[in-house]
Structures are given as structure tokens and as C-alpha cells.
Write an enzyme that holds these catalytic residues in place. Structure first.
Site, PDB file in Angstrom:
ATOM      1  N   THR A 185       0.867  -1.179   0.000  1.00 43.37           N
ATOM      2  CA  THR A 185       0.000   0.000   0.000  1.00 43.37           C
ATOM      3  C   THR A 185       0.901   1.225   0.000  1.00 43.37           C
ATOM      4  OG1 THR A 185      -0.034   0.143   2.391  1.00 43.37           O
ATOM      5  CG2 THR A 185      -1.764  -1.162   1.361  1.00 43.37           C
ATOM      6  N   GLU A 330      -5.818  -3.603  -0.597  1.00 44.04           N
ATOM      7  CA  GLU A 330      -6.193  -4.646   0.371  1.00 44.04           C
ATOM      8  C   GLU A 330      -7.382  -5.485  -0.096  1.00 44.04           C
ATOM      9  OE1 GLU A 330      -5.363  -1.577   1.035  1.00 44.04           O
ATOM     10  OE2 GLU A 330      -4.431  -1.343   3.005  1.00 44.04           O
ATOM     11  N   LYS A 439     -14.600  16.289  12.182  1.00 45.89           N
ATOM     12  CA  LYS A 439     -15.496  15.857  13.245  1.00 45.89           C
ATOM     13  C   LYS A 439     -15.929  17.068  14.050  1.00 45.89           C
ATOM     14  CE  LYS A 439     -13.814  11.296  13.031  1.00 45.89           C
ATOM     15  NZ  LYS A 439     -13.331  10.075  13.612  1.00 45.89           N
ATOM     16  N   TRP A 444     -20.075  14.334  11.492  1.00 43.55           N
ATOM     17  CA  TRP A 444     -19.000  14.337  10.517  1.00 43.55           C
ATOM     18  C   TRP A 444     -19.338  15.258   9.338  1.00 43.55           C
ATOM     19  CZ3 TRP A 444     -17.452   8.481   9.812  1.00 43.55           C
ATOM     20  CH2 TRP A 444     -16.954   8.004  11.041  1.00 43.55           C
TER      21      TRP A 444
HETATM   22  P1  ADP Z   1      -3.328   3.282  -1.122  1.00 43.54           P
HETATM   23  O1  ADP Z   1      -2.104   2.466  -1.135  1.00 43.54           O
HETATM   24  O2  ADP Z   1      -3.155   4.765  -1.166  1.00 43.54           O
HETATM   25  O3  ADP Z   1      -4.379   2.825  -0.160  1.00 43.54           O
HETATM   26  P2  ADP Z   1      -5.019   2.225  -3.142  1.00 43.54           P
HETATM   27  O4  ADP Z   1      -4.858   2.183  -4.592  1.00 43.54           O
HETATM   28  O5  ADP Z   1      -5.206   0.945  -2.438  1.00 43.54           O
HETATM   29  O6  ADP Z   1      -3.791   2.985  -2.599  1.00 43.54           O
HETATM   30  O7  ADP Z   1      -6.124   3.278  -2.808  1.00 43.54           O
HETATM   31  C1  ADP Z   1      -7.349   2.926  -2.301  1.00 43.54           C
HETATM   32  C2  ADP Z   1      -8.135   4.156  -1.956  1.00 43.54           C
HETATM   33  O8  ADP Z   1      -8.384   4.950  -3.112  1.00 43.54           O
HETATM   34  C3  ADP Z   1      -9.508   3.838  -1.437  1.00 43.54           C
HETATM   35  O9  ADP Z   1      -9.479   3.505  -0.084  1.00 43.54           O
HETATM   36  C4  ADP Z   1     -10.247   5.125  -1.719  1.00 43.54           C
HETATM   37  O10 ADP Z   1     -10.028   6.092  -0.721  1.00 43.54           O
HETATM   38  C5  ADP Z   1      -9.629   5.612  -2.990  1.00 43.54           C
HETATM   39  N1  ADP Z   1     -10.497   5.266  -4.126  1.00 43.54           N
HETATM   40  C6  ADP Z   1     -10.381   4.227  -4.961  1.00 43.54           C
HETATM   41  N2  ADP Z   1     -11.343   4.255  -5.897  1.00 43.54           N
HETATM   42  C7  ADP Z   1     -12.107   5.335  -5.640  1.00 43.54           C
HETATM   43  C8  ADP Z   1     -13.269   5.910  -6.239  1.00 43.54           C
HETATM   44  N3  ADP Z   1     -13.840   5.379  -7.309  1.00 43.54           N
HETATM   45  N4  ADP Z   1     -13.771   7.020  -5.683  1.00 43.54           N
HETATM   46  C9  ADP Z   1     -13.207   7.582  -4.588  1.00 43.54           C
HETATM   47  N5  ADP Z   1     -12.123   7.098  -3.990  1.00 43.54           N
HETATM   48  C10 ADP Z   1     -11.567   5.991  -4.501  1.00 43.54           C
END
Ligand code: ADP
Length: 541
Positions: A185, A330, A439, A444
Site C-alpha cells: 500500500t 487490500e 469531526k 461528521w
Molecule cells: P493506497 O495504497 O493509497 O491505499 P489504493 O490504490 O489501495 O492505494 O487506494 C485505495 C483508496 O483509493 C480507497 O481507499 C479510496 O479512498 C480511494 N479510491 C479508490 N477508488 C475510488 C473511487 N472510485 N472514488 C473515490 N475514492 C476511490
């Protein structure tokens, strides 16, 4: 009593076997880093993957060993994924866009024994190799004719290395829970963490992704994964496309609008997938040249929220259906997809577009819930938002080396770190990242919603919202604005613009104008840096 059906474990190499047997001549077209277009097919990919498996075994790579790849989407990268997993080793995709320190940290943390790299990255890895003592050898994904002079340890070009294999090799039989892939990640908080996919999780995830309400792939499709294999398990396309026999078009290092458009047209691509930034480049190119999209039917957009104007442009100007997807490393990574359930029939115009802005509904294999901070489930009314949590066979249960400890709640759900609503039809909409939500008085406020609203003001070039400590309300929103050149929107003007479009108590307490807002390597707003900029900020009361 146990059922009496066969024990046919869910192994990745069964996917490439099926593709080779049923769709053997279906093409894999790839732009190499050497510049030319290469043509392969599923039968050849399987043969070469077996050769890779054999050579890896001869190099001493064993069950559970990690093999790094630092590479674009090409035929060779695809072959490597199958070859590596075919002997029970683990493909570990390295993201070349990370800072060099981070790449070195990740290679060492993963314990990669070999690294396969594209020509593009030879300089980068030469700079890093002294800090990667455990990597025994570097294999450059090219042929002898394009092999550069290099100081890399044990360097050899991949074609010469593979030419030593005689093909007398069979896949290794493994339990389906065997680790297959590793992806870190991005580590926006703390060090990066390794997500370790299994054969079983990748196969089940790919099957879920292939269903009609998700990607709905078939052998008639031509799929172009623009999303890199090194980003979040390549959105499963290296598995789901071969599973169905879809033609694969791999764009290599060229992800600019003109290059992508060229391939979309010349290879008659029907489905493609990437983050919004990539599609901005394509749309700008089409606008500038007056070009069209003659074969493209669907574009999958995810990784960050798909802008409304982008959906409108694809659908109304180019006749391409936009499929908004959400997921994370994940989750293997796809978690939801915005396709139209029968309950949404009758929606049209702006109401339909509103729905398409949502991140959609999960396939079978992904369960969702939203909860408050105490873990109590919140209603699915499309308005109440809470922490989004997920459970399923392709969702992480632990990180590599158990970093981060226990990551599941009492019901076995993983907290995505996103904040979302879910409506009565099961459509999920992301409203914020949990760490960015403001918050205020126990309630929220979505920073993203405020940012999108402020961005609609004609004097605003960019907007970001962060929470600032407040003696009474805990936190209150601060709106940070980069004005358009020559403009200076003031507080009252902006508040008048926002009033009536959000709850009154959501209105920011203050507005600050800045020259620039910090961004991450992937172009999103770097909230941590922004919070640092305003660390000592206090509202005037
Ligand atoms: P990181 O390693 O930064 O977690 P990821 O590629 O796993 O990288 O990113 C996942 C995150 O990206 C999600 O938890 C979410 O916040 C954001 N994300 C992914 N797809 C979307 C979407 N369609 N709209 C909004 N946020 C998104």
C-alpha cells in the site's frame, strides 16, 4: 457428510491453461519499452511462462520466494506473473513512481531475491543496487539487441535467460491458499504495508470481476489495462481477461492521450480501465484533434472519484459507457462497481448521472457495512455516512509480517479507511477518507463534498478543506483556496455561493488563499502536508 465433488484447487496457472487451450490464438498486443508493437497470444504466453518457471527453478527460486518486477504493462510482464506463480513463488510488483528511498525500503522489507526490470528503469536500479544487498540478480526485460551496458549484479537480458529453458516443465501443484502476489500500500500513514494475495483470492476475485454486473468480460472483448500491473494488483485484469479469452492490449510505457488513442483505435479495444488523470489526457487529446472512439464501449474509472464532467464527456460526446469502480490494494483490489440494477430503471438525465457518481455495489464475495466510531452499524439510507468496512475471500486478513497487528473487527471486517453512505438499493458512495473527515460536535463533515462545491465557484482554481481544532466543536472546516489568476474571492462571496447547497453547519469557518496546494506523487491533494502548513492556525473568534 462431505460433498463428493473433485478437489480442483483454485490456482492461477489454471487460468492461463484454460486461456491457452480454449483461446490459444487470441492476441496479446503489447507496446514494448523498445518502442515497437509486439504480438503474442495465449498459447505462446503459457509456453513462455512455463519457460520462466523452469529458469526460475534453475536459479534456485523456491516456494514462497519473492520475485520483484519493476515494469510497465507488457507481454513479458504478464508472462512473468504466470511463470513466477507457477512454481509457488510470489510476484512482487514495485511501483517506479515512488521515491527511491521507499522503493529500496520495500524491496528489502519484501526480501526480493530477483528483480525483473524494464529498460526504462535500469538507471534507477543502478543507483539503488548497493542498498539492495539481498537481491541476487537483475534481469532486464529486453532482448540481446537492446541490452544496455550496465553495472547491475548478474545482469542478463530476459530473452537470453529464457532461451536457456527447454520447456520440459510442469506447473507445481500447490494448496490454493499458497501466496501468489505481493503489493505494498502507498503508506500515506507510516511505512508501506505488504498485501499478500493467494492463488485462491486472485482466482475468486477474477471470477467475481468477470460477472456481468461487474466487468462482464467475454472472449469477444478486447481489453486494454492502462492501470499499471504495479498498481493495486493491476485491477485483476491479468487474470480476468485470460479467464474469459478476451484479447489483451498492453500499452507499455506510453500512457499519454495520443499513444492511448492510437492503440484504442488500431486494436479496436472494447473495454479499458484506468484512473481519472489518464482519461483527462485522452479526452483533451480527442477535443484537440476532433478524434473519436470507434470501438470502445466501456471505460472503467476508479482509484479516485470520477469527475462528473468526465462521465458526461465519455457518455454523451463519445458514446462510451462509464463504469465507476472503487477498491483498494487490500481488496485485490476491486470492491464495487456502478452498474445499473433494475431498481434504478426510470432514472434519466441528471438523476442518472447522480447515481453514476456513486462508487456502486459490490459483487458476490464482497460484504459491506458502514459503522460509527464505536462500530455500531449505520442505516442504508443514502444519507448517513460512516466508516466503510468489508469482508470477503479476497480482502486482506493481515499485512505481511503481521505489520499493523490485528486489522479486522470482531465480525472479521476490514476497515477501508474510507467514509461512505450506502443507499437502500445497496449503492455505496464514498464521502471522504476517514482521516480527512471533519469531526464537528460529534457529527461528521465531508471534506471532499466541501471541496467539490468550492471548486464550482468561478474564481477558484483549486480547493482543499481540512479540520482545524476548535475549543467548542472539536474541529471545524478551514477552506484553503488557490484562486484563478487575477481573482481574489473573499469569505462572504464564497459563503454566499455555498449557502443553500449544504447543511448550514457544514459551512467553513474561514477561508485562506494560498499560491499552491501540496500534491502527492499521484496528483491528489496531500492533506498531511496541508495540515502541517496550518498546524498553528487558529480561528478568529
Ligand atoms: P493506497 O495504497 O493509497 O491505499 P489504493 O490504490 O489501495 O492505494 O487506494 C485505495 C483508496 O483509493 C480507497 O481507499 C479510496 O479512498 C480511494 N479510491 C479508490 N477508488 C475510488 C473511487 N472510485 N472514488 C473515490 N475514492 C476511490
Amino acid at each position: 457428510m462431505l460433498g463428493l465433488m473433485q478437489d480442483w484447487s483454485l490456482l492461477i496457472h489454471r487460468i492461463i491453461d484454460h486461456a491457452a487451450i480454449q483461446h490459444g490464438s487470441r492476441e496479446i498486443v503489447s507496446r514494448g519499452t523498445e518502442g515497437m508493437i509486439r504480438r503474442s497470444d495465449y498459447a505462446r504466453t503459457r509456453r513462455r511462462a512455463l519457460g520462466i518457471a523452469q529458469q526460475l527453478a534453475r536459479d534456485g527460486i523456491r516456494l514462497g520466494d519473492r520475485v520483484g518486477t519493476l515494469a510497465w504493462n507488457t507481454d513479458r510482464h504478464l508472462e512473468l506473473w504466470y511463470g513466477i506463480t507457477g512454481i509457488g513463488a510470489i510476484y512482487h510488483t514495485l511501483n517506479p513512481r515512488l521515491f527511491e528511498d521507499q522503493i529500496a525500503w520495500i524491496v528489502n522489507h519484501a526480501g526480493d531475491r530477483l528483480i525483473f526490470l524494464d529498460l526504462t528503469f535500469v538507471g534507477l536500479v543502478e543507483r539503488l543496487q548497493e542498498r539492495l544487498p539481498a537481491v541476487e540478480r537483475f534481469i532486464i526485460m529486453t532482448d540481446p539487441a537492446h541490452m544496455p551496458e550496465t553495472s547491475l549484479r548478474g545482469a542478463i537480458d530476459m530473452e537470453s535467460w529464457l532461451a536457456m529453458a527447454d520447456g520440459d516443465m510442469a506447473w507445481v501443484d500447490l494448496p490454493e491458499q499458497t501466496a501468489a502476489g505481493l503489493c505494498y500500500t502507498s503508506g500515506t500513514t507510516g511505512n508501506p504495508k505488504g498485501v499478500l494475495y493467494s492463488h485462491r483470492s486472485n482466482v475468486l476475485h477474477a471470477m467475481a470481476v468477470c460477472t456481468p454486473d461487474f466487468l462482464g468480460l467475454s472472449s469477444r472483448d478486447a481489453v486494454m489495462p492502462v492501470v499499471p500491473l504495479f498498481h493495486a494488483n493491476g485491477w485483476s485484469l491479468a487474470f480476468s481477461a485470460p479467464m474469459t479469452g478476451a484479447k489483451l492490449v498492453l500499452p507499455g510505457p506510453k500512457l499519454d492521450g495520443p499513444s492511448l488513442h492510437g492503440l484504442l483505435e488500431s486494436e479496436q479495444v472494447s473495454l479499458t480501465a484506468a484512473v481519472p488523470t489518464v482519461w483527462l489526457g485522452l479526452l483533451q487529446h480527442l477535443d484537440a484533434t476532433g478524434g473519436g472512439l470507434s470501438s470502445l464501449k466501456r471505460v472503467v474509472i476508479g482509484g479516485s472519484a470520477c469527475p462528473r464532467a468526465m462521465t458526461e464527456a465519455f457518455e454523451t460526446r463519445y458514446g462510451v459507457t462509464v463504469a465507476h469502480a472503487w477498491g483498494m490494494t487490500e481488496m485485490s483490489p476491486l470492491g464495487s462497481f456502478c452498474s445499473l440494477k433494475p431498481a434504478t430503471d426510470g432514472l434519466a438525465g441528471e438523476a442518472l448521472l447522480d447515481l453514476k457518481m456513486k462508487q456502486g455495489h459490490p459483487p458476490f464475495t464482497v460484504e459491506m457495512k458502514i459503522t460509527d466510531d464505536e462500530g455500531r452499524r449505520l442505516p442504508w439510507d443514502g444519507r448517513t455516512f460512516g466508516r466503510l468496512k468489508v469482508r470477503g475471500p479476497a480482502v486482506a486478513g493481515h499485512y505481511m509480517n503481521d505489520d499493523g497487528g490485528d486489522i479486522l473487527d470482531g465480525e472479521g471486517f476490514f476497515d477501508t479507511g474510507d467514509v461512505a453512505t450506502i443507499d437502500a438499493n445497496g449503492y455505496m458512495a464514498i464521502t471522504d477518507r476517514a482521516k480527512d473527515v471533519i469531526k464537528s460536535g460529534g457529527e461528521w463533515i465531508s471534506s471532499i463534498e466541501l471541496e467539490n462545491l468550492a471548486m464550482g465557484h468561478p474564481d477558484v482554481a483549486e480547493a482543499a478543506v481540512i479540520g482545524i481544532a476548535h475549543p467548542k466543536w472539536d474541529e471545524r472546516p478551514l477552506l484553503v483556496i488557490v484562486p484563478k489568476p487575477g481573482r481574489a474571492p473573499d469569505h462572504d462571496d464564497l459563503m454566499a455561493f455555498m449557502t443553500g447547497r449544504i447543511a448550514k453547519w457544514w459551512l467553513p469557518d474561514a477561508v485562506e488563499l494560498v499560491d499552491a496546494i501540496p500534491h502527492t506523487a499521484t496528483g491528489t491533494i496531500k492533506k498531511t502536508a496541508l495540515r502541517e502548513m496550518f498546524r498553528d492556525y487558529r480561528f478568529r473568534v
